[in-house]
Write a protein that holds these residues in place. Structure first.
Motif, short mmCIF file in Angstrom:
data_model
loop_
_atom_site.label_atom_id
_atom_site.label_comp_id
_atom_site.label_asym_id
_atom_site.label_seq_id
_atom_site.Cartn_x
_atom_site.Cartn_y
_atom_site.Cartn_z
N THR A 1 -1.36 -13.45 24.64
CA THR A 1 -0.02 -13.38 25.22
C THR A 1 0.47 -11.94 25.28
OG1 THR A 1 0.40 -15.53 24.19
CG2 THR A 1 2.29 -14.36 25.08
N THR B 1 0.18 -19.56 16.46
CA THR B 1 0.82 -18.27 16.75
C THR B 1 -0.18 -17.12 16.59
OG1 THR B 1 2.97 -19.12 16.02
CG2 THR B 1 2.71 -16.73 16.13
N THR C 1 5.36 -17.22 19.18
CA THR C 1 4.28 -16.51 19.87
C THR C 1 4.83 -15.61 20.96
OG1 THR C 1 2.69 -18.28 19.42
CG2 THR C 1 2.17 -16.77 21.22
N HIS D 1 1.05 -21.41 26.67
CA HIS D 1 1.02 -21.75 25.24
C HIS D 1 1.31 -23.23 25.03
CE1 HIS D 1 1.17 -20.80 20.94
NE2 HIS D 1 2.06 -21.79 20.88
N ILE D 2 2.22 -23.80 25.81
CA ILE D 2 2.50 -25.23 25.69
C ILE D 2 1.25 -26.04 26.00
CG2 ILE D 2 3.78 -27.14 26.74
CD1 ILE D 2 6.17 -25.28 26.98
N CYS E 1 3.64 -17.31 30.19
CA CYS E 1 3.12 -17.37 28.83
C CYS E 1 3.60 -18.62 28.10
CB CYS E 1 3.52 -16.12 28.05
SG CYS E 1 2.73 -14.61 28.65
N ILE E 2 4.84 -19.01 28.35
CA ILE E 2 5.36 -20.23 27.72
C ILE E 2 4.57 -21.45 28.18
CG2 ILE E 2 7.34 -21.80 27.71
CD1 ILE E 2 9.15 -19.35 27.66
N ARG F 1 -2.87 -16.97 19.37
CA ARG F 1 -2.42 -16.81 20.76
C ARG F 1 -1.66 -15.51 20.99
NH1 ARG F 1 -4.83 -19.57 24.59
NH2 ARG F 1 -2.97 -19.44 25.89
N THR G 1 4.66 -27.51 18.89
CA THR G 1 4.57 -26.80 20.18
C THR G 1 5.80 -25.94 20.41
OG1 THR G 1 3.21 -28.57 21.12
CG2 THR G 1 4.32 -27.08 22.65
N SER H 1 5.93 -22.92 17.69
CA SER H 1 4.85 -21.94 17.92
C SER H 1 5.03 -21.22 19.25
CB SER H 1 3.50 -22.63 17.86
OG SER H 1 3.34 -23.57 18.91
N THR H 2 5.59 -21.88 20.24
CA THR H 2 5.84 -21.22 21.53
C THR H 2 6.87 -20.11 21.38
OG1 THR H 2 5.29 -23.23 22.78
CG2 THR H 2 6.61 -21.56 23.90
#
Length: 279
Positions: free
Chosen positions: A157, A150, A88, A206-207, A202-203, A153, A81, A84-85
């Motif tokens: 994003t 990634t 991304t 994505h989480i 966005c964070i 998303r 997580t 990739s956060t």
């Protein structure tokens, strides 16, 4: 004509109705989580005999046992997580900057291609993705999920950050260029700080996605040391299917980080999705 007293009466009634509605929604959302957390303190017999009662003994034995069962999956989820956060959001912010603040040929076509990635269904690409990752030697590794999360998303994003950047005044770019700033410096020192609300949104999004994603984590991982929490919880429920107290404790441990992150960042999350600096 409506008098002042009647207007205040109906205003008070509408306010009371609104509060009652919000309280009802809050109970509907919070109660299942609270019931699940309390179930982790109970025994199996109490869960079936007194499902809505408070625990008879407040023992953390179920939570300790559940933690020993999910801690490996928790580490994998945290690693995948987090990485990739970062990748991304950085790639999406840089792409949005290029699509909104820099000149390029055929920009509308490039924008359509990037944002068109949102229409690609992950299930359609499962078979070729498995073959590709196996040929690259990335199958059943953390990097497999990091790359997939990634890739799938970035379009969404980028769409959010690009929409936010379109409202930023271009005078800032021109002033920075007159002072000798490069595009990279403009991106890092001016655009990124101004886009903090939407980046925080966005964070969080994505989480939520990476932490709860199950399909890719189930198909592209086999080793328990690589698998994430959703797959680990499924495996745990199949092994401890009759020990509901321990299952509830493991589910509570899994949900707790997301609940904490959302409450800590909800101000930025809502602001980023509803406000624009160009207003």
């Amino acid at each position: 004509m409506m008098t002042v007293s009647s207007r205040s009466f109906w205003g008070g009634m509408s306010q009371a109705f609104l509060w009652a509605l919000l309280l009802s929604v809050g109970v509907i959302v919070v109660y299942p989580l609270l019931w699940m957390a309390l179930g982790g303190f109970k025994s199996n017999s109490q869960i079936f005999e007194q499902p809505f009662a408070l625990p008879l003994q407040w023992s953390f034995a179920n939570y300790l046992s559940a933690w020993r069962g999910v801690q490996g999956y928790m580490v994998s989820s945290l690693l995948i997580t987090a990485v990739s956060t970062v990748t991304t959001v950085f790639i999406s912010a840089w792409a949005a900057f290029g699509l909104t603040r820099t000149p390029m040929p055929a920009k509308p076509l490039v924008t359509a291609i990037v944002l068109g990635g949102m229409m690609l269904s992950p299930t359609v690409a499962l078979v070729p993705l498995v073959r590709m990752l196996q040929s690259l030697g990335l199958y059943d590794t953390h990097w497999a999920l990091i790359i997939l999360y990634t890739a799938f998303r970035v379009p969404f994003t980028t769409f959010l950050i690009r929409a936010y950047m379109l409202d930023l005044p271009r005078d800032l770019d021109e002033a920075a260029m007159m002072d000798g700033a490069s595009p990279g410096q403009i991106f890092r020192r001016i655009i990124l700080p101004l886009c903090r609300p939407i980046i925080m949104s966005c964070i969080v999004l994505h989480i939520l996605f990476a932490w709860n994603e199950y399909l890719f984590a189930m198909i592209f991982t086999n080793n328990p040391s690589v698998q994430t929490l959703p797959v680990g919880l499924t495996s745990m429920m199949s092994k401890q299917g009759t020990d509901f107290a321990q299952v509830f404790a493991a589910m509570t441990i899994s949900a707790l980080p997301i609940v904490i992150i959302f409450f800590l960042t909800q101000r930025y999350f809502i602001r980023g999705l509803t406000e624009g600096i160009g207003k």
